[in-house]
Design an enzyme around this catalytic site. Structure first.
Site: not given
Ligand SMILES: *Cc1c(COP(=O)(O)O)cnc(C)c1O
Length: 464
Positions: A291
């Site tokens: 991210k």
């Molecule tokens: C990455 C993501 C999540 C989940 O996040 P994690 O930290 O991997 O649990 C939820 N929603 C969206 C749209 C994402 O891209």
């Protein structure tokens, strides 16, 4: 290999002709008993000519230098240990020193992943500090600091750091008392965590189609999906693109629904000048390693409301009464973030503007590179009132089979990703679709994302 074998006493000119035609760009020189006595490259010939030899002279053993060879049956480690920057071809000989094969070391093109965290600010320094302080679990100064700084950056009163972006959504649903018998509206194009958390809470997801231009939930299709059971809407700022929040908030107001923004992919994006994550009643971020901001694993709940903040904090910590140790009033979870993760997060926040700026720059570079090719690519849209960020530089691939495009870049060691599958395309979730989601099915089929991270090397693309 036969094409690369030359006899001693042939002319230097014909050796050069051999090298020129040989697949390995090298000539193996053998004597009249076929015993390997040398290895020549065009560089060796060049040096011989400079030293006064003539193209029409015959090659003699004095033209040959000592060389590296291997015996038949040597293992790969042994062969590799014989290679170097200069020596990349190792002839392999039998017991009589006759050439039987050769080993060629290929420098593999460096793999370009879809994402790689950028950790070259104070990340390691703060992590070490947290480590040496021995506060390595979920108490410590970095937790509070990270929560305060990120909430300030986004523009919410509270930030509650949690283990990941998935449980961030789940814990908000729980804190809002959303569960069995309730419905929650989600977009068709998103990562599965958005819908899974609704199911974890025991509620029923209702899937709504997306907008043609933003790829986010289509506000004009939300109202038809609302029933007396609907409690919340989870708009997802997909691939860094802000949802059209005004109409979503207006619908929520009218029907008394809670809006939980899933901003996992949109750190720093704004809608009408306000950061996403500060517009809904609550919001969530992910700090997974791919991210825009990372803590390894991690997430945060953003809320304005004091009471909701308090509830989430209690649920995060086993449901324990904050004023009475080991006394539990609700069934809670252990959804805490560690001080080690928060330490990395604090360093990331120092660099967030720079990270976002760099990712934008990468998008511009991709646009420039592909403009000079025959590929037809329709880049993610820039829309009025929405300042998107680049989670993964994303686009629609026009007039070409997507798998062919992905496979082509695989041969160049580049990881191009297809979009998420529409939720309603998966048998697991199909029954939750409110209507057919024609737009998301169409777009998800042709969507692609490009490697996007601070130090990405776009040289491969420049050679297209
Ligand atoms: C990455 C993501 C999540 C989940 O996040 P994690 O930290 O991997 O649990 C939820 N929603 C969206 C749209 C994402 O891209």
């Amino acid at each position: 290999m036969k094409d690369s074998i030359c006899k001693l006493n042939t002319s230097i000119r014909s050796v050069l002709t051999y090298i020129n035609a040989a697949p390995a760009g090298i000539a193996f020189i053998v004597d009249n008993k076929d015993v390997l006595c040398g290895v020549l490259t065009d560089g060796d010939i060049r040096r011989a000519l400079i030293a006064g030899r003539d193209l029409d002279d015959n090659l003699t053993s004095s033209d040959l230098a000592p060389f590296v060879k291997a015996k038949r049956g040597e293992n790969i480690e042994s062969l590799l240990s014989k290679t170097s920057k200069k020596v990349r071809i190792i002839p392999i000989v039998d017991e009589d020193d006759k050439l039987v094969d050769y080993f060629r070391y290929e420098h593999k093109t460096k793999f370009t992943p879809i994402s790689e965290p950028s950790l070259n600010g104070n990340e390691y320094k703060y992590l070490e500090d947290a480590f040496l302080s021995t506060w390595i679990s979920s108490k410590g100064k970095y937790i509070n600091q990270f929560e305060e700084e990120f909430a300030k950056y986004i523009g919410t009163k509270h930030g509650i750091a949690v283990s990941n972006g998935t449980v961030a959504i789940h814990i908000i649903l729980e804190a809002l008392g959303i569960g069995a018998g309730d419905e929650v509206i989600v977009p068709d194009l998103t990562f599965a965590a958005t819908i899974n958390t609704v199911l974890h809470a025991g509620a029923t997801p209702v899937i709504v189609d997306i907008e043609e231009d933003s790829w986010c939930i289509d506000p004009s299709k939300i109202e038809a999906a609302i029933t007396p059971k609907t409690k919340a809407i989870i708009p997802v700022h997909i691939y860094g693109q802000p949802c059209d929040m005004d109409p979503i908030m207006a619908i929520a107001d009218k029907h008394n629904l809670t809006v939980i923004e899933d901003a996992a992919e949109a750190h720093g994006a704004t809608y009408k000048g306000k950061k996403v994550g500060s517009i809904g009643h609550a919001a969530t971020f992910s700090f997974f390693s791919n991210k825009i901001v990372t803590t390894g694993e991690g997430g945060m709940c953003m809320v304005h409301d004091d009471e909701l903040n308090e509830k989430i904090r209690i649920l995060r910590d086993h449901g324990m009464n904050p004023n009475k140790k080991y006394w539990h009033d609700v069934v809670g979870y252990n959804y805490r973030m560690t001080n080690l993760q928060a330490a990395i997060g604090c360093a990331q926040i120092e660099r967030i503007d720079e990270i976002i700026r760099r990712r934008k720059e990468i998008e511009s570079e991709y646009k420039k590179i592909f403009a000079d090719t025959d590929y037809k690519i329709e880049w993610q849209a820039d829309l009025e009132n929405r300042e998107r960020v680049n989670w993964l530089v994303s686009a629609k691939l026009i007039d070409m089979e997507r798998q062919e495009f992905i496979d082509f870049f695989k041969t160049k060691s580049v990881d191009i990703r297809p979009f998420f599958f529409p939720l309603s395309a998966m048998p697991l979730y199909a029954k939750y679709a409110h209507t057919e989601c024609e737009v998301s099915h169409r777009i998800a089929k042709i969507g692609i994302s490009f490697p996007t991270f601070n130090h990405v090397d776009l040289e491969v693309f420049k050679q297209l």
